[in-house]
Design a protein around this motif. Structure first.
Motif, mmCIF file in Angstrom:
data_model
loop_
_atom_site.group_PDB
_atom_site.id
_atom_site.type_symbol
_atom_site.label_atom_id
_atom_site.label_comp_id
_atom_site.label_asym_id
_atom_site.label_seq_id
_atom_site.Cartn_x
_atom_site.Cartn_y
_atom_site.Cartn_z
ATOM 1 N N ARG A 1 0.842 -1.203 0.000
ATOM 2 C CA ARG A 1 0.000 0.000 0.000
ATOM 3 C C ARG A 1 0.877 1.254 0.000
ATOM 4 O O ARG A 1 0.654 2.196 -0.765
ATOM 5 C CB ARG A 1 -0.898 -0.012 1.250
ATOM 6 N N LEU B 1 -2.107 7.729 0.886
ATOM 7 C CA LEU B 1 -2.113 6.422 1.533
ATOM 8 C C LEU B 1 -3.503 6.112 2.085
ATOM 9 O O LEU B 1 -3.950 4.956 2.096
ATOM 10 C CB LEU B 1 -1.109 6.463 2.686
ATOM 11 N N ARG C 1 15.936 -5.146 11.239
ATOM 12 C CA ARG C 1 15.573 -3.745 11.052
ATOM 13 C C ARG C 1 16.423 -3.117 9.968
ATOM 14 O O ARG C 1 16.717 -1.921 9.989
ATOM 15 C CB ARG C 1 15.743 -2.998 12.369
ATOM 16 N N GLY D 1 15.088 -0.155 8.612
ATOM 17 C CA GLY D 1 14.683 0.807 9.636
ATOM 18 C C GLY D 1 13.466 0.343 10.413
ATOM 19 O O GLY D 1 13.110 0.928 11.441
ATOM 20 N N PHE D 2 12.793 -0.693 9.904
ATOM 21 C CA PHE D 2 11.568 -1.172 10.551
ATOM 22 C C PHE D 2 11.528 -2.689 10.579
ATOM 23 O O PHE D 2 12.148 -3.345 9.738
ATOM 24 C CB PHE D 2 10.324 -0.704 9.788
ATOM 25 N N THR E 1 -6.490 -4.188 9.750
ATOM 26 C CA THR E 1 -5.463 -4.707 10.653
ATOM 27 C C THR E 1 -4.430 -3.626 10.912
ATOM 28 O O THR E 1 -4.197 -2.763 10.074
ATOM 29 C CB THR E 1 -4.751 -5.921 10.034
ATOM 30 N N LEU E 2 -3.811 -3.705 12.063
ATOM 31 C CA LEU E 2 -2.696 -2.814 12.345
ATOM 32 C C LEU E 2 -1.582 -3.136 11.366
ATOM 33 O O LEU E 2 -1.484 -4.242 10.849
ATOM 34 C CB LEU E 2 -2.187 -3.026 13.771
ATOM 35 N N PRO E 3 -0.710 -2.166 11.100
ATOM 36 C CA PRO E 3 0.360 -2.410 10.130
ATOM 37 C C PRO E 3 1.218 -3.611 10.484
ATOM 38 O O PRO E 3 1.482 -3.888 11.654
ATOM 39 C CB PRO E 3 1.199 -1.137 10.177
ATOM 40 N N THR F 1 -4.374 -4.691 22.302
ATOM 41 C CA THR F 1 -3.527 -4.248 21.201
ATOM 42 C C THR F 1 -2.090 -4.688 21.454
ATOM 43 O O THR F 1 -1.628 -4.623 22.590
ATOM 44 C CB THR F 1 -3.567 -2.702 21.107
ATOM 45 N N TYR G 1 1.970 -4.528 19.576
ATOM 46 C CA TYR G 1 2.770 -3.986 18.480
ATOM 47 C C TYR G 1 4.233 -4.264 18.767
ATOM 48 O O TYR G 1 4.706 -4.027 19.872
ATOM 49 C CB TYR G 1 2.516 -2.477 18.346
ATOM 50 N N ASP H 1 8.261 -3.892 17.069
ATOM 51 C CA ASP H 1 9.108 -3.345 16.001
ATOM 52 C C ASP H 1 10.543 -3.358 16.490
ATOM 53 O O ASP H 1 11.064 -2.336 16.929
ATOM 54 C CB ASP H 1 8.654 -1.934 15.628
ATOM 55 N N GLY H 2 11.157 -4.509 16.412
ATOM 56 C CA GLY H 2 12.492 -4.602 17.009
ATOM 57 C C GLY H 2 13.469 -5.335 16.142
ATOM 58 O O GLY H 2 13.131 -5.709 15.043
ATOM 59 N N GLU I 1 15.692 -3.228 19.153
ATOM 60 C CA GLU I 1 16.405 -1.969 19.304
ATOM 61 C C GLU I 1 17.818 -2.184 18.766
ATOM 62 O O GLU I 1 18.403 -3.255 18.914
ATOM 63 C CB GLU I 1 16.500 -1.595 20.794
#
Lengths: 757, 757
Positions: A216, A227, A445, A448-449, A506-508, A588, A590, A592-593, A595
């Motif tokens: 997307r 978006l 990552r 970056g994500f 859905t959440l990203p 919820t 989430y 994103d790792g 670090e």
């Protein structure tokens, strides 16, 4: 012993029944009212300047509704690396490989669309092409992208420790060059999508994508559409293996055609399209230099790698990054040097393909280790054990290893295969080979994500409903993730209703690739479920008038520990919370790792490491027919450190599928080019392993619980094929003494090799 | 003056462009792979015993894939009142009206399915039918449901104050009987649904339903399928007006046919099906007795009502409840008595229809008030003002009134219409009539629930995405609810992405009926958005290093009040929260009210009141053609207390649409029965008002902010038509002296009335 009710149990894939009975909906099954069919005009020459594109006759053909070229696009380049974007939806000035997109049409049926393509008049000025990356790097070679001298898209150098000092301390120096070839993903379902661009500028794209949320985002950037106007939906998916991660011209063309016609448009790749116009596994050349002590300790290792990018970047830069990271992280070596060149050629371009650069690196390194073991007269397993990574260490290239079962995988295949006995009582033309690997067990990552989100609701009647952005492409994540929720809430996994990746609901989630779903989406799902569990317990405590910390959950009920008669059913908890307390029960999660470690230098180390590393050792027993050079895999043992196996039956399925893909890459599968043209774009000439070629595969699950992984789990999808090829190739050498350093190990090479011995 | 940026502004309906350009997807537009078409066999006689159903020849017809009867169902009865369920999906022993469902088939196309119906051999033993509720109540009348003597489905009595004392204190007693007739909803889109029952026992139902979540629940109960196995999805909907709230045999038949064939099955009502096999507005007989002082104060009022239920209960019991509550609550009257009978007849059965019993009650009461005003020589507006409800009062029947603009609506139409002047300078055959009404402004907890949920996400790129269970059936809730979110977050409404009711992806919502969506879903949406706003501000505060209470939101940014240069964009807040903080930004809201007042006695008051009450006064100016009796509405003024108007342009649209439906009910629309058979099941013989019949409608918005309503708003959808008919009928009397007490006021009655004067 763990005390799980669901996790770790051999559980049937929740999509199995719908798939085997044919009622599962795939993108190809979707029909929309007034739907048109699109086809794409692709270059038939490897390198040319576009002088003119004349579409004036196209719309005269009855049934043709639209024709588009680069003029209908915002001319924005795309790639998964935004700063290295080099591909247009339709090329406007130059085509760079046979398959490069020039135009597209939409018509009332596929036949008419195909006929319409022949009415597009493209005037080309052919340019000299270059097909070999070494040739392409030479001065004076044809330049494929303006301002890219020597066709070097990316050059990268890294050194850890002191490489020269390392070599000087070595007793032996080994230098070898290894090359690998292109492989096609061969998903059973080809790329298919349907776009509906409505007059209120809302876009819905149904696509068999591995990564709806990033798709997307890339559609938005490439087509200049907000978006918030785009929705991407996927149905069931017939395999991806990396080929369905990216934005593809089919997606963008579908959207633009639909915009032009005001009707939904569907594009479905033929099998030939799939071979000639989607990505491949990058071919590579890898020059290795290893310094080893006489005790078998690797003191220094150096790689100089050329990755054959093909015409465009796509995942090339990060595939090279992974090639480096995985090569450098496997084994405890202090002094490492790596130099990589990513080189454009006028060929089909590489992309993500199961293993993402690691199979190429592992083939080189693990074949090298076999050669070193031979030279030192050492058992190859012993050599690997001496250098194996340990748990809780940081590698010289700053990859943090938490759980690590490499040693156990080596020992497991040794025992399962009866390695020591078999090596003694050697039969003619039979051989044993072993290879190990490291790979991320939870994405990375690198871009970056590394994100995955999940939400979960308990309905007012107690039904549990999980929402995940992750995509089940056949690997079984729908089953794994609902098992995690079921475990936490004390219900059966099939009682959990599931909604998966539709970007609207859905959440990203970054999607399914990088062996990241079990880990990353699993973390998100566990967190969301824990979050919901807390709320359920709070509500139950209020109803039961008992403190929260005395409560347990099981079988859709909350009860007081030790007094199971004091219980309240989920249905009542839902009813009370929604109706009396006016509170929805939602959770919820989430992730994103990881670090980034504070001492990690992205400039020199290039690609970030994952949150956990997976390890494996595979062991092949082969028999070679000296009359034909044909290799038969007789026995195959695969020991995988996947952390906690959430569902052993499906883990074994992944290992078997990975091994089979590895067999093909090692022995039979090869994209054959002739001046940039793929000569075998079909399953007759491009041979994959089928059920009759496959031996019994013994899967061994090594399960050191990972401290970060959900329930201790790590990823497994890609590791399953990463070290298959070198295990087989080492076994071939053991069987007949032929050392294959340029893949694949096809019959011709082995037959010739035996003759030359 | 409020300080809103979005709320209260005339905003274009967010679905308008897709609808006028034809790209909006309705259920009828959906095609699924392998989809079959279903048809339902319905009774052609009004009352009969089923002796035998022989389906043995049906499957012999080429193209027929399945036939089902009651044998394929679990024989569970349904209704919106579970304790009064009396309808089977297919009747097994008896048919009770012309249209009663007996069997269904699925075939490759509609024509084949229709032909297949003729192959079902049904052996019936006809029974005597009863079509008039008064006849049906008599001893010896045919009994339609076993054990239901005198065909009384429900009998209800209520008294507040002391009715006899009230009458004894009155100066005048008025007694009159009023009757009303059946009306069809006449939605432009007929009932359509598609069911897909897959081999893994998952059911998806696409249906143009007003209430997806309750439909899922009723499907589950009626077909014995786990709630967690069912998903209900709606697309755009071409009107409902109450007809699309319930489970209908089409839904259940679709699911059962799909289960039997293993293919998706679609059923689409023809217009004739729609007239003859869906619900109607209940006909009624209402005997009123009013006691009034000579000053015009209503001291006592008494109603004895017979509601003609038709063959089955459906909404009948609560329609009677609303008839009572609305009759009893309008005006400040201390002594009230109400007796209601809900009577079965062998006719099409009633259901929810815009106003839900209130139009029948209001026609009676408001015509009565006109007659009282005439008798007392009092201005009808003055009479109403004397008795009007006040804000913050509790009525004798325990309905809590918070905001109340009844008085203002009376004054507004008086002024706008130039009432006083016009009444003086009276023109022949012209007349003015006025009527007021009370109705819930936010549903009610009559069924024990009044729930609406909402969730909202800020995406990692700052996009706002709202999820609501509420259903936009054309009334514009998608626009209203996104406006509320936009107001709270300081963005434009069109920037908000919206997902509406798919039971898989939204929190439960009771659906769209009872004028409840703006209020109840609005409360949920506001709560969810406030919840999200808090999280956004917390994250912004951290980024800006400023205290939360100094921050404001506008134009997709958060900034420090008074220092707009200290700002951070939503996109950055999303990025930081998701990627650095690993926190998803989501909000949840849930409403289910009102709480029942502690002194409310559900036994005697029968139906719970809503959380807020809406009021209106409409004023009609008509001209009657004495030669034909034809009535033309010349001017129409509608003043509505809707609390805060979230979007005035759409509020006006509702008022206009409601008035037009009221015109039709008052003057031209009537379902005509002959021995239980509908004689006019088409738009030729059943005449609705069209654009050429409609005068300019002056909408006046009276906006006393409701203390409980979101932004002070209340519902408007049904009130818009509730008092239209009596306003016209009172105007007819004013014009030509003919008093219509049995609706509709068709030309024949008026022509005859003029002759008899």
């Amino acid at each position: 012993m763990d005390n799980y009710s669901v996790v770790g149990k051999r559980t049937i894939n929740r999509d199995a029944i719908s798939k085997v009975t044919g009622c599962a909906t795939f993108t190809g099954d979707i029909k929309l009212s007034g739907m048109l069919f699109g086809k794409i005009l692709r270059s038939s020459v490897p390198h040319a300047r576009i002088l003119n594109i004349d579409v004036s006759s196209v719309l005269k053909l009855k049934g043709v509704k639209a024709v588009i070229t680069s003029k209908d696009t915002p001319l924005k380049k795309y790639s998964i690396h935004p700063k290295m974007a080099d591909k247009l939806v339709f090329e406007d000035e130059r085509v760079r490989y046979i398959g490069d997109e020039i135009a597209a049409v939409a018509a009332i049926d596929e036949e008419t669309a195909k006929e319409a393509l022949s009415l597009i008049k493209v005037e080309l000025e052919e340019l000299p092409g270059v097909f070999d990356p070494v040739e392409a790097m030479k001065d004076g070679a044809p330049v494929i992208h303006d301002n890219c001298e020597n066709n070097i898209s990316k050059h990268f150098k890294m050194e850890c420790g002191d490489i020269e000092k390392g070599f000087s301390k070595s007793d032996f120096i080994f230098e070898e060059t290894f090359t690998t070839h292109g492989q096609s993903h061969c998903s059973i379902e080809t790329h298919t999508c349907i776009a509906q661009y409505t007059h209120d500028h809302q876009v819905t794209l149904w696509a068999n994508t591995q990564a709806p949320h990033p798709l997307r985002q890339r559609l938005s950037q490439t087509l200049d559409i907000g978006l918030d106007k785009i929705r991407v939906i996927h149905s069931h998916i017939g395999g991806g293996f990396g080929s369905k991660i990216d934005l593809d011209t089919t997606h963008a063309a579908c959207v633009l055609l639909s915009k032009k016609c005001g009707k939904p448009v569907k594009i479905t790749n033929t099998r030939e399209d799939q071979f000639t116009a989607t990505r491949i596994r990058h071919p590579s050349i890898c020059e290795l230099k290893f310094g080893v002590t006489k005790e078998g300790i690797i003191v220094a290792k150096q790689a100089r790698t050329i990755i054959d990018n093909g015409a465009y970047n796509s995942h090339g830069p990060s595939v090279m990054g992974y090639h480096n990271v995985m090569f450098s992280s496997l084994y405890r070596v202090d002094n490492i040097s790596y130099e990589g060149f990513l080189i454009y050629t006028n060929k089909n371009y590489g992309g993500a393909c199961r293993g993402y650069g690691d199979p190429q690196a592992t083939f080189a390194q693990e074949t090298m280790l076999d050669m070193i073991a031979k030279k030192l007269g050492m058992d190859p397993i012993e050599l690997r054990l001496k250098n194996a990574n340990h748990p809780d260490e940081k590698t010289a290239n700053a990859v943090k290893i938490t759980s690590c079962g490499l040693r156990e995988t080596l020992e497991a295949v040794k025992e399962a295969s009866n390695w020591s006995e078999k090596r003694k009582e050697k039969r003619k033309y039979r051989g044993l080979g072993v290879a190990s690997m490291i790979y991320t067990g939870g994405g990375s990552r690198g871009s970056g994500f590394n994100y995955s989100g999940a939400t979960i609701h308990m309905d007012s009647n107690g039904t549990i409903h999980l929402f995940i952005g992750a995509t089940d492409i056949g690997q079984g994540s729908n089953t794994i993730l609902t098992m995690m929720t079921a475990e936490i809430l004390g219900v059966e996994p099939e009682q959990i209703r599931l909604t998966t990746s539709d970007t609207d609901t859905t959440l990203p989630c970054m999607g399914t690739f990088g062996s990241r779903v079990t880990f990353c989406a699993g973390r998100a799902v566990s967190q969301a479920t824990d979050n919901l569990k807390e709320k359920i317990l709070d509500q139950a405590a209020e109803i039961l008038r008992e403190p929260v910390d005395t409560l347990e959950m099981k079988k859709g009920k909350v009860f007081v520990s030790g007094s199971p008669e004091k219980e309240v059913a989920f249905s009542q908890i839902g009813a009370v919370s929604y109706s009396q307390k006016q509170k929805a029960l939602t959770g919820t999660g989430y992730y994103d790792g990881p670090e980034i470690a504070p001492d990690f230098d992205p400039k020199s180390y290039y690609a970030y490491p994952g949150p956990a590393m997976a390890f494996a050792t595979q062991l092949a027993e082969v028999e070679v027919d000296p009359a034909t050079g044909k290799v038969e895999v007789i026995n195959f043992y695969a020991a995988h450190d996947l952390g906690k196996a959430i569902n052993p039956i499906m883990a074994e399925g992944q290992i078997e599928g990975g091994a089979v893909m590895g067999f093909g890459w090692a022995l039979s599968e090869e994209i054959k080019f002739d001046n940039g043209r793929i000569m075998n774009p079909n399953f007759h000439d491009y041979q994959i392993f089928t059920i009759k070629d496959i031996p019994k595969i013994v899967s061994i699950l090594v399960e050191p619980e990972d401290p970060q992984g959900p329930f201790g789990a790590k990823g497994l999808g890609e590791p399953a094929m990463v070290c298959t090829a070198p295990a087989i190739i080492n076994a071939i050498h053991d069987a007949v003494g032929v050392r294959i350093k340029d893949m694949p190990a096809n019959s011709e090479k082995i037959f010739n090799g035996i003759k030359e011995l």
